[in-house]
Design an enzyme around this catalytic site. Structure first.
Site, PDB file in Angstrom:
ATOM      1  N   TYR A 101      28.631 118.060  34.142  1.00 54.17           N
ATOM      2  CA  TYR A 101      29.059 117.546  35.449  1.00 54.17           C
ATOM      3  C   TYR A 101      30.478 116.996  35.333  1.00 54.17           C
ATOM      4  CZ  TYR A 101      29.574 114.495  39.459  1.00 54.17           C
ATOM      5  OH  TYR A 101      30.062 113.900  40.597  1.00 54.17           O
ATOM      6  N   GLU A 189      34.155 117.959  43.081  1.00 55.12           N
ATOM      7  CA  GLU A 189      33.079 117.959  42.089  1.00 55.12           C
ATOM      8  C   GLU A 189      32.778 119.367  41.597  1.00 55.12           C
ATOM      9  OE1 GLU A 189      29.445 115.315  42.996  1.00 55.12           O
ATOM     10  OE2 GLU A 189      28.699 117.339  43.264  1.00 55.12           O
TER      11      GLU A 189
END
Ligand code: GDP
Ligand code: MN
Length: 377
Positions: A101, A189
């Site tokens: 992530y 993101e």
């Protein structure tokens, strides 16, 4: 403003982030044709302004063009968190070794972009944040200097042991920061950022929110707005130049100035009512704005009374009164309307409204109490 995965990927690519190719389909047949062109296994991905698409069945691997068509026909029209899927992205499938992530958002506390990265990426990052915060590495970026090389390495080191992967990831993180800044984003993101079985680091998902105040100087980003899964009232309000936020109460509020609008909502609650919205018509008293505001408020079936709170400064009360009178001529308002007008040209304003059949008052407490009572009755 939220943008779709395929749009965020365009922004990422422009900053150099390695992103697999992809094309958009709005019908199962288009999805099939795209899959055939790519050849091999593809992924069919719902394009909606929501996370958790994988869990909801909105991300499917297809081994053949026919299978891509079948998945697309199931995903198109599907609802994910209340949003209807109108488009799918078809993209060649990657051989995934690991999922990490990487995210950056504008952090209010430190007033700077804040990176968060974790080796435990994939679809359960929210759970990692809640149960295992030590698995997330954070870094504040000083916007004056931007991302410095050692910072990118420090973040990438939390993700991989292999120096080759660390080097690639460090580059991707720096490029993501560039995309974030160039797009006027409040959040960007990559989840997951993958390493492939052949040792390449890539972004296979992309998410980005744009700061609305950055849009005016980035028309190419503003053009990415998709209103199809936005509440119609919000689209209408924006087009009319109104600041509007829908709430769940029954007192429809129409106020000039954001501060006064907030104070009005506070007072509605103080007197036991619930505001149906935040609505700032701004400094202008353009009748078209007042009409749009009334149309938006009256379209909400929860609204039982309408409250105007106008403080005339540069905005003149007679102008606003004319706007309300004009609006009442053009639209049939069936709900009780309570109006407070005070400040510049208030006498003229009150007279104009009286001629139009409305009574206007100057005390804010008085009208708010009245509106709350009428909404309850
Ligand atoms: P999200 O659930 O909305 O975040 O959608 P993602 O794009 O992140 O996809 C969810 C999951 O699907 C990923 O974590 C991957 O495990 C899987 N996935 C997505 N794209 C690919 C791909 O190209 N190949 C493989 N094997 N899996 C993929
Ligand atoms: Mn994802």
């Amino acid at each position: 403003m939220n943008i779709h995965e395929y749009q965020a990927k365009e922004r990422f690519r422009a900053a150099g982030v390695p992103v697999p190719p992809g094309e958009i389909a709005t019908t199962p047949e288009e999805a099939e044709a795209i899959a055939r062109r790519f050849g091999g296994t593809v992924v069919v991905k719902a394009q909606v302004h929501s996370g958790g698409r994988g869990k909801a069945g909105g991300v499917k691997l297809a081994k053949s063009p026919e299978e891509a068509r079948e998945h697309a026909s199931r995903i198109l029209g599907m609802e994910i968190k209340g949003l209807k899927v109108m488009k799918v992205l078809v993209t060649p499938a990657e051989e995934i070794a690991t999922e990490a992530y990487v995210g950056v958002l504008m952090d209010r506390k430190t007033q700077a972009p804040m990176f968060m990265v974790s080796a435990e990426g994939g679809i359960d990052i929210e759970e990692v944040a809640a149960t295992k915060p030590e698995a997330i590495r954070k870094l504040r970026v000083d916007p004056r200097y931007g991302m410095l090389p050692h910072q990118g390495y420090w973040l990438a080191n939390a993700l991989y042991d292999d120096p080759g992967l660390v080097k690639q990831a460090s580059k991707v993180i720096t490029q993501l920061y560039q995309a974030f800044v160039d797009s006027g984003a409040s959040m960007a993101e990559i989840n997951p950022m993958i390493s492939t079985t052949s040792g390449e680091v890539k972004a296979i998902d992309a998410k980005m929110s744009i700061d609305d105040s950055e849009l005016f100087r980035r028309p190419e980003v503003a053009a990415m707005r998709d209103t199809s899964d936005e509440p119609p009232a919000e689209t209408k309000a924006r087009d009319a130049g109104l600041s509007f936020v829908k709430l769940d109460g029954n007192v429809g509020c129409c106020v000039n100035g954001a501060g006064l609008a907030m104070a009005t909502m506070d007072l509605v609650k103080y007197y036991g009512g619930e505001p149906a919205n935040f609505l700032d018509i701004g400094g202008s008293s353009n009748p078209d704005k007042v009409i749009a505001a009334l149309e938006i408020i009256t379209a909400d079936p929860n609204v039982k009374a309408i409250l105007f709170n106008i403080f005339g400064g540069i905005t003149r009360c007679d102008d606003v009164a004319n706007g309300i009178a004009e609006a009442a001529k053009r639209i049939d308002i069936k709900l009780p309307v309570v109006i407070r007008l005070t400040g510049t040209n208030e006498e003229q304003g009150i007279k104009i409204l009286a001629d139009a059949g409305f009574s206007a008052f100057t005390s804010m407490d008085e009208v708010v109490q009245k509106a709350v009572e009428l909404a309850k009755a």
